[in-house]
Design a protein around this motif. Structure first.
Motif, PDB file in Angstrom:
ATOM      1  N   LYS A 321       0.840  -1.198   0.000  1.00  0.00           N
ATOM      2  CA  LYS A 321       0.000   0.000   0.000  1.00  0.00           C
ATOM      3  C   LYS A 321       0.881   1.257   0.000  1.00  0.00           C
ATOM      4  O   LYS A 321       0.614   2.229   0.715  1.00  0.00           O
ATOM      5  CB  LYS A 321      -0.945   0.001   1.211  1.00  0.00           C
ATOM      6  CG  LYS A 321      -1.926  -1.158   1.204  1.00  0.00           C
ATOM      7  CD  LYS A 321      -3.217  -0.799   1.909  1.00  0.00           C
ATOM      8  CE  LYS A 321      -4.149  -2.009   2.003  1.00  0.00           C
ATOM      9  NZ  LYS A 321      -4.483  -2.559   0.690  1.00  0.00           N
ATOM     10  N   HIS A 324      -0.039   5.019  -0.307  1.00  0.00           N
ATOM     11  CA  HIS A 324      -0.395   5.883   0.820  1.00  0.00           C
ATOM     12  C   HIS A 324       0.848   6.395   1.528  1.00  0.00           C
ATOM     13  O   HIS A 324       0.751   7.114   2.508  1.00  0.00           O
ATOM     14  CB  HIS A 324      -1.285   5.119   1.821  1.00  0.00           C
ATOM     15  CG  HIS A 324      -2.573   4.662   1.175  1.00  0.00           C
ATOM     16  ND1 HIS A 324      -3.425   5.529   0.526  1.00  0.00           N
ATOM     17  CD2 HIS A 324      -3.127   3.418   1.054  1.00  0.00           C
ATOM     18  CE1 HIS A 324      -4.455   4.852   0.035  1.00  0.00           C
ATOM     19  NE2 HIS A 324      -4.300   3.565   0.341  1.00  0.00           N
ATOM     20  N   HIS A 325       2.023   6.007   1.079  1.00  0.00           N
ATOM     21  CA  HIS A 325       3.269   6.447   1.705  1.00  0.00           C
ATOM     22  C   HIS A 325       4.119   7.270   0.751  1.00  0.00           C
ATOM     23  O   HIS A 325       5.336   7.076   0.627  1.00  0.00           O
ATOM     24  CB  HIS A 325       4.072   5.248   2.220  1.00  0.00           C
ATOM     25  CG  HIS A 325       3.320   4.469   3.262  1.00  0.00           C
ATOM     26  ND1 HIS A 325       2.473   3.434   2.948  1.00  0.00           N
ATOM     27  CD2 HIS A 325       3.267   4.614   4.619  1.00  0.00           C
ATOM     28  CE1 HIS A 325       1.933   2.941   4.039  1.00  0.00           C
ATOM     29  NE2 HIS A 325       2.384   3.640   5.085  1.00  0.00           N
TER      30      HIS A 325
END
Lengths: 684, 684
Positions: A321, A324-325
């Motif tokens: 994911k 989202h970073h």
């Protein structure tokens, strides 16, 4: 044999002339000028310079036009064929697919499928990346990898060319259109302008081919292209800093200074996750490229690496994911094939000027790349590509592309090289690639949702690094310094000013060089190679050629025209002065001008000989071997028969010297006789 | 003698080769390339092609720069002179007056006074007229006939040039400045701009001379100038319709259409008195001109006619008080010499761009006329004029002129011709003219009060009619059709568009012709002239040259560069195809390329031979006589020693054919031997 034939080869060489007693070729019947008369006189054969066979002005014009526009004689193959055969040949000429289609075999198909799938694996990630480079939606890059290859497969005559979007044309189109319309604020208008520019590119390309003006792209010399490509590669790579560093607010400028200053101003936006991922995949791709370059057999390593990177990085992002970073991803992509876009072309409004300009520039740049790639591989595989025909094919491909949601496409060097290495046999590999892209468009688009932008940047950088050809630049430096200057100007112009202006500067300097050569043509002083009738540059063959006493033999090494007549006049007079100075008292009796290399002459140039004759009145001015056009013009201008007098005009330097030496000797002995008589007469 | 030496001249001609048995020049030690080795083999001497003596890049650059900027070697006379003599020569170089001044004699003075007064009588009315043409006060025309001749007499090297205002430069300056400032509404500003333009003209002219860029004016070809002059003459004559018809409201435009429509719109303003007077004096002047042209001895008829007309018409106007009956007169003129005008030069403000542009264009046009006139008369009287030195002289003359109330001046063709015919011996005639003008300025100005404007118009028309050179145009049509097109474009461009654009179009077309010639160089197929070693164009010498069986000899007649490499490749392959087609089965074994006329080659061009070799792999490709630069570059590029192999490179076509024929024969006999052996072996 030895001695005897050694003597023979020394024939009419001036060094042996003392043994011969020819008389000079007296100005005889001028009406005989049209017949070639060999006048043997006491063993010395003197060949006359005759005017070429008569041709009317119209015939000359037609011949000139044919040489200018049809040097390859495209209708040659139709001559003397029955009408039916001519129709077939004509159809094959327009649609090369009819040439190879009927004899297509299963064996070829296997090769073409392998190479087609290989280039598709390269074309899909590159298509998405290059569309981003042109500030267009990623999907347009895939659309452009679907329709144009199909069109090219039908019309194109290259067997190796892999068509689709390319980096430099994408960059130029994106940067030029951005001058007036923002791709982020008004993406729809931007897309419309892109399609319209593509349409104009196609029109320009097809027109150049139809009007047989293909030679225009020849004005982009090798040096210009190498410098330009390298500069463009730097510019393209700099643009990738946006995605490689994860910067959100990037400058819209292209030149190196504003881009670098903007990058360092926005240091706070740099994202370490993005940089880490970018560096890793960039290294991976570069290593893959390196492997393939070392061992061409492993071409599939670099061909497959981009798609592998895309898949791998997408999986990583999805798994971690990471989006989202701080890692930007492509996001949602439309599914489905190309929608029609003929209703998106705009031919009026405030942006029409920009669109036409963009169309012309990207069209010519794309054409140059496509033709050059096609020719390169044609030479490798020993078939010929008809430049003008290719232009029409590429032009039609872009016209059709522009109404089916494609932007500018052409033959890509990197993908064509992969295509060639993968064993493509015919243009069918383009169809295979096209079908693969179609499948992707129809079914696989959602998979790209999590593909990180940084990977596209890495793919572009890897692709364009190949455009920086350092060995070729070194080679040019070694061979021709002026060409190297052209290269450097193109490079610096592109990276510091702009892509278009860098190109314009380089073309300007190249043309300036040609004009300079025309303005200052070479003149060389010839000497005799003893034992032969051969006359060569005294400076070049300083160990074997010797000057002929009493004669100054000057060779003019270029066409004479208005731009160099004054120079040639001054230069030739200087040769004479230098020769006279060196020997204290003037010992040159005749100035012989070898015209073998003067391929044409104009009305200003034709005055040169009259002016020279006036300037060196005390010496004889002799012309040798004027070519057809020059003879014709000399005849027209030479009313008082000064230049065309048989003892002022010879077919070869050897005959001129032999004949004039004899005349000089006769004159001397006559003078001696007269003197003797004068001395004798008082006594009698 | 006959038979024996006839045999000799036939020496190594290929037709006789069957009697000789040379062996081929085997690829021997490459280190010996730098020495010229003659390798006699069985009587056949083969001369090696060697690279030219080594020169460093810097030496080459220096030689190139010298040829480009100092083709006349101006420092030549200083060499080897003692320092004192060098100083004197240097001073004489800068001030040619020091050359002829010290040896000036009374006899020369008489000639110079006669010619000086004669040209003054022409210069005074023309000065007033041309100033009107430039929309300047009439007195400025006289100022400009006073100071510049003095300056030129000191600095100029022509003995015949009569300097002062000229029609075309006046017209161009007037029309260009009128684009931004009205000469009637703001005469003072207009005058300031004219002086400033003149200043910039001088700067441009002197800089061209100092920077040795004089060759720039060579780009105005003879054809361009003839068309341009004729067009300008028409435009100038049309402008005179204002004074010849007595029109008050005249258009400010220059092109033929608006002027004529304006003339016919203002029909009501036509004044019959003016027209009558104009027609009479125009006829008078034209007849005078005609008389002088028929009998050059009567040069004074046309030289004196303008002044006589001015006096006569002034008297008539004064006597009949015609100025009250619709005939416009000059009116009051200031008395006195040139006031200083350095405070009138303006180097800032909104008009600076226009002023610089005007300065450059009028400067170059004026320079072209001045240099051309100077050269014409120098050739007639057999002295030489240094173009760059003349440019500095004319430039300084205009710079000094611009600060002493003079506008652009140069050497006038009409007045120089009168000067020459009147027997001018030195530049002193300019000083005499200047003094005469000074006297006029000081004492005679009031006499011009009643001079009618119409007479000035008639004087201008008579002067510019001489610029329309119909015989020269016919001559150009006869010699070179393309040059004629350039001429027509210049003419039509000037009369229908504008003076500057007409000129630009003509220069553009001239340069385009050069580029077209470079892009499509001539290639010819050579044949042997039987009985000699001479090879000539088969088409041109179709009655005497014969092709050599088994060989195709192609001569490339131009430098090879990026703009023509592709063309040459296609064209040479077409020659080969045509030859093969004509003879059904390919009988050409060797393609010989005669490089004698290839004066230079660039990095793109050097690839031609490799590509050709690949394309005609089954035949041998042989280069003959590459020139110094080409040999050097071939050597650098030829790593695998394919092009420079001794059996691929010969010094003359004759030697190449002789040597290759032998090799072919040896090969054939070897094959025959082998075959015999093969046939024989089974039996043994």
């Amino acid at each position: 044999m030895g001695e005897a034939s050694h003597d023979k080869t020394e024939g009419s060489s001036p060094s042996k002339l003392n043994n011969q007693h020819p008389t000079i070729n007296t100005p005889s019947n001028n009406n005989n000028m049209h017949h070639c008369m060999d006048i043997p006189m006491g063993g010395l054969e003197v060949h006359k310079v005759v005017p070429p066979p008569h041709r009317s002005t119209l015939q000359k014009l037609m011949a000139r036009l044919k040489e200018t526009f049809f040097p390859d004689d495209p209708l040659h193959q139709f001559k003397g064929q029955p009408p039916k055969k001519q129709w077939i040949l004509g159809a094959q000429y327009v649609f090369p697919i009819l040439e190879w289609g009927p004899t297509y075999s299963f064996k070829l198909l296997k090769s073409d499928i392998i190479s087609g799938v290989t280039i598709a694996s390269l074309a899909i990630p590159q298509g998405i990346s290059y569309a981003k480079l042109a500030n267009l939606p990623a999907i347009v890059g895939l659309y452009s990898s679907f329709v144009p290859p199909l069109v090219y497969a039908v019309l194109g005559s290259s067997k190796d060319l892999a068509v689709g979007p390319v980096s430099i044309a994408s960059l130029i189109m994106g940067s030029m259109l951005m001058q007036e319309v923002s791709p982020t604020k008004d993406p729809n208008l931007f897309l419309q302008l892109a399609f319209t520019s593509t349409f104009f590119s196609g029109i320009v390309q097809a027109s150049l081919g139809l009007l047989r003006l293909g030679f225009i792209i020849d004005f982009l010399s090798k040096a210009t292209l190498i410098g330009f490509m390298a500069g463009a590669a730097v510019i393209v790579s700099l643009q990738q800093l946006k995605s490689l560093l994860g910067i959100q607010h990037f400058t819209k400028k292209m030149a190196i200074v504003p881009v670098l200053s903007s990058v360092f101003e926005e240091r706070r936006e740099w994202s370490w996750q993005t940089i880490l991922m970018g560096v890793c995949f960039l290294l991976l791709l570069l290593i893959a490229r390196h492997v393939s370059m070392r061992k061409p057999k492993l071409f599939w390593v670099s061909a497959g690496a981009p798609l592998a990177s895309v898949i791998l990085s997408t999986v990583i992002v999805f798994a971690c994911k990471a989006n989202h970073h701080g890692i930007g991803v492509i996001g949602d992509l439309q599914k489905g094939l190309n929608p029609p876009s003929w209703n998106m072309l705009i031919f009026s409004g405030t942006h029409i000027g920009l669109v036409i300009k963009t169309g012309i520039i990207t069209g010519i740049i794309a054409l140059t790349e496509g033709i050059a790639v096609g020719r390169t591989f044609a030479t490798l595989r020993e078939y010929r590509v008809d430049g003008n025909k290719e232009m029409i094919a590429i032009g039609l491909m872009n016209i059709i592309g522009s109404i089916t949601s494609c932007y500018i496409t052409t033959g890509s060097f990197s993908r064509s090289a992969v295509n060639h290495n993968a064993g493509a046999k015919t243009a069918l590999s383009n169809i295979v690639m096209s079908v693969t892209v179609m499948v992707t468009l129809l079914f696989l688009m959602p998979l790209f949702h999590y593909t990180p932008n940084v990977i596209l940047g890495a793919i572009i950088v890897t692709a364009v690094i190949g455009l920086i050809d350092v060995p070729a630049a070194c080679h040019i430096w070694k061979i021709d310094k002026y060409d190297f200057i052209v290269l450097v100007c193109a490079f610096l112009g592109v990276i510091f000013i702009s892509v278009q202006q860098g190109l314009a500067i380089a073309v300007g300097i190249s043309v300036f060089k040609i004009l300079l050569q025309v303005t200052r043509p070479r003149t060389v002083v010839l000497g005799n190679i003893p034992g032969t009738d051969v006359f060569r540059d005294l400076h070049h063959y300083n160990e074997s050629a010797v000057s002929v006493p009493g004669f100054l033999i000057i060779s003019i090494e270029a066409a004479i025209n208005f731009a160099n007549t004054t120079y040639l006049n001054e230069r030739i007079l200087r040769w004479i002065e230098e020769e006279d100075d060196g020997n204290k008292h003037p010992n040159i009796r005749f100035v012989i001008i070898d015209m073998s290399a003067v391929s044409s002459i104009d009305t200003t140039g034709i005055t040169l000989f009259g002016d020279l004759r006036k300037a060196i009145r005390k010496k004889g001015l002799v012309l040798v071997n004027p070519l057809a056009e020059v003879v014709e013009k000399l005849q027209k201008v030479d009313k008082d028969n000064e230049l065309m007098r048989p003892d002022h005009l010879y077919l070869s330097v050897g005959e001129a010297i032999a004949s004039l030496s004899m005349a000089m000797k006769n004159q001397a002995s006559n003078m001696y006789d007269e003197e003797m008589q004068t001395n004798a007469s008082p006594k009698s």
